[in-house]
Design an enzyme around this catalytic site. Sequence first.
Site, short mmCIF file in Angstrom:
data_model
loop_
_atom_site.label_atom_id
_atom_site.label_comp_id
_atom_site.label_asym_id
_atom_site.label_seq_id
_atom_site.Cartn_x
_atom_site.Cartn_y
_atom_site.Cartn_z
N CYS A 37 12.22 0.00 -4.22
CA CYS A 37 11.38 1.01 -3.56
C CYS A 37 12.14 2.34 -3.48
CB CYS A 37 10.91 0.49 -2.22
SG CYS A 37 9.34 1.23 -1.73
N HIS A 52 8.60 -4.66 -3.52
CA HIS A 52 9.68 -5.37 -2.83
C HIS A 52 9.68 -6.84 -3.25
CE1 HIS A 52 10.74 -2.30 0.23
NE2 HIS A 52 9.52 -1.88 -0.02
N GLU A 104 11.80 -9.00 -2.89
CA GLU A 104 12.52 -9.89 -1.96
C GLU A 104 11.58 -10.72 -1.09
OE1 GLU A 104 12.46 -6.59 -1.84
OE2 GLU A 104 12.55 -5.78 0.20
N1 GLN Z 1 10.31 6.20 1.75
C1 GLN Z 1 9.81 5.81 0.48
C2 GLN Z 1 8.29 5.84 0.43
O1 GLN Z 1 7.64 5.90 1.43
C3 GLN Z 1 10.30 4.42 0.11
C4 GLN Z 1 9.74 3.35 0.96
C5 GLN Z 1 10.49 2.06 0.86
O2 GLN Z 1 11.59 2.01 0.36
N2 GLN Z 1 9.90 1.00 1.37
O3 GLN Z 1 7.73 5.81 -0.64
#
Ligand code: GLN
Length: 602
Positions: A405, A532, A534
């Site tokens: 992300c 994600h 994970e």
């Molecule tokens: N802050 C970034 C976004 O909102 C990444 C979010 C994250 O890593 N979950 O896109």
Amino acid sequence: MKQKEMKYVLVTGGVVSGLGKGVTASSIGVLLQACGLRVTSIKIDPYLNKDAGTMSPFEHGEVFVLDDGGEVDLDLGNYERFLDVKLTRDNNITTGKIYQSVIDKERKGDYLGKTVQVVPHITDAIQDWIERVAAIPVDGKEGPPDVCVIELGGTIGDIESMPFIEALGQFSYRVGAGNFCLIHVSLVPVLNAVGEQKTKPTQHSVRGLRSLGLTPNILACRSTTELDTNVKEKLSRFCHVPEENIVTLYDVSNIWHIPLLLRDQKAHEAILKVLDLDLPCITSKPVLGEWTARAQLCDKLNEPIRVAMVGKYTGLSDSYLSVLKALLHASVACGRKLVINWVSASDLEDATAIENPDVHRVAWDSLKSADGVLVPGGFGDRGVEGKIIAAKYARENNVPYLGICLGMQTAVIEYARSVLGLEFANSTEFDQNTKNPCVIFMPEGSKTHMGGTMRLGSRRTYFQVANSKASQLYGNHRFIDERHRHRYEVNPDMVSQLEQAGLSFTGKDESGQRMQIIEIGNHPYFIGVQFHPEFKSRPGKPSALFLGLIAAASGQLDVLLKKSVAMKSNGFTNVMPAGSPHRHGNGVNNIHSNGNRNGLHV
Ligand code: GLN
């Protein structure tokens, strides 16, 4: 014919918080599953936030994300991992959700003419919610589960949990004896000076529980060693719990031992008895072969694999719990002992070199001594430059890298700066007016309402090329479904420029406009993902990209890739990593299969 009755196991905690109530409750679920029961779970969090999405991971641990986009307490992650189920947002009850539902009904006029009160309106709403959600199948099979494990967050005596305790007391009466089992997790401290196991804190907390109308059937006592017989006798006498219903949760080498520990002390027999469960389909000899093998294997591993976790909340490992678990699943599968090199991202920055040279040096030593680098998700600008530096280091030095992300977004920023020479490349999250916005706010997001307004939950990613590393690791399927939680994305207008410079966008959403996976071809392992992975990793079924990272970091990636191709052509679908489209129900990979010389156990 009388409908099958739902059985409930309530897990409460006493004396102090942090006793591992969540892991205990999940392990009880595993044990019941191993007896042949279908198990679901509900976590109650008595805070006013509607969900965990708006809470700081530093204060409360990570925000776990479900398929349906629910942002929930990390304990739901424990349940999903341990029971291999998929929960819904409603499986996490909060005070905020309950009050909101009651107030919404009040506004609609559902209670017209009545004074709306904690008892009976809030307490009824809690009971109805539990009954409704317990019946939702979570294991991919049809029909309601057999048992619902309910974990009440916090410690008995907290003001916040009072309406829940009252509701649960009423609920035990509503569902009737034989359908409700209360397990109280408590602490039996050992005082250094005398070396004696002390029962008084448990006695007090059980007394507190009783005064609130709840009677424990089973005591699960945390202690450093097994409880002495006379200590059990004493607890039994003062707490009115039979001795055979008192189990000790003593310290073990890894958490996969806990279901085994409970089994060895016959906790399942006690629970089945309280729940009046002696159906023919239920065995009193739980089948825990895979758990035993995994717990033992984990103890035996000694060849370390070092992963640098370059994050913001390095002081509290719960902030990245699922990432750590996914790394562990992958390391065990690769026959390596996971060692985390915690690197606070901002310590890598030049500013730290000036202000605090020692801290800067230690951070760099830690990064450089790692076999692989992982940059997890995150929000806010603290440490972002450090994350960009970590991506640069990994890219330039051929160190295996997985960016999740924000970790993908920072890798894109780094590429734009270093390779395209766009000095001001940035995300508009950190520099609203940047001249080179390579990561931008998504059109459907909200800047005024932060709760539940991100791109959340399970979304599809289509592979753009057949044989990229990511696609191979996922088994060369056309698409995969993984969970998301973000507001910003790679700027589609800059994609072709980045691609021409060698950054491949190997996974996109169905519109082809949203970038989901980046890879660098001429690098041993450099992958960034907007999702994600994970959250869907399971013990014995490691997430594909984590497995790739650990395999690359331990020199096993080629073998793994060859294997995944071979396995596919042999039709071994049971070895599909988590996240692949065709995962099989509860089948855990046979971690000892193939007697592999290379240490790869998947
Ligand atoms: N802050 C970034 C976004 O909102 C990444 C979010 C994250 O890593 N979950 O896109």
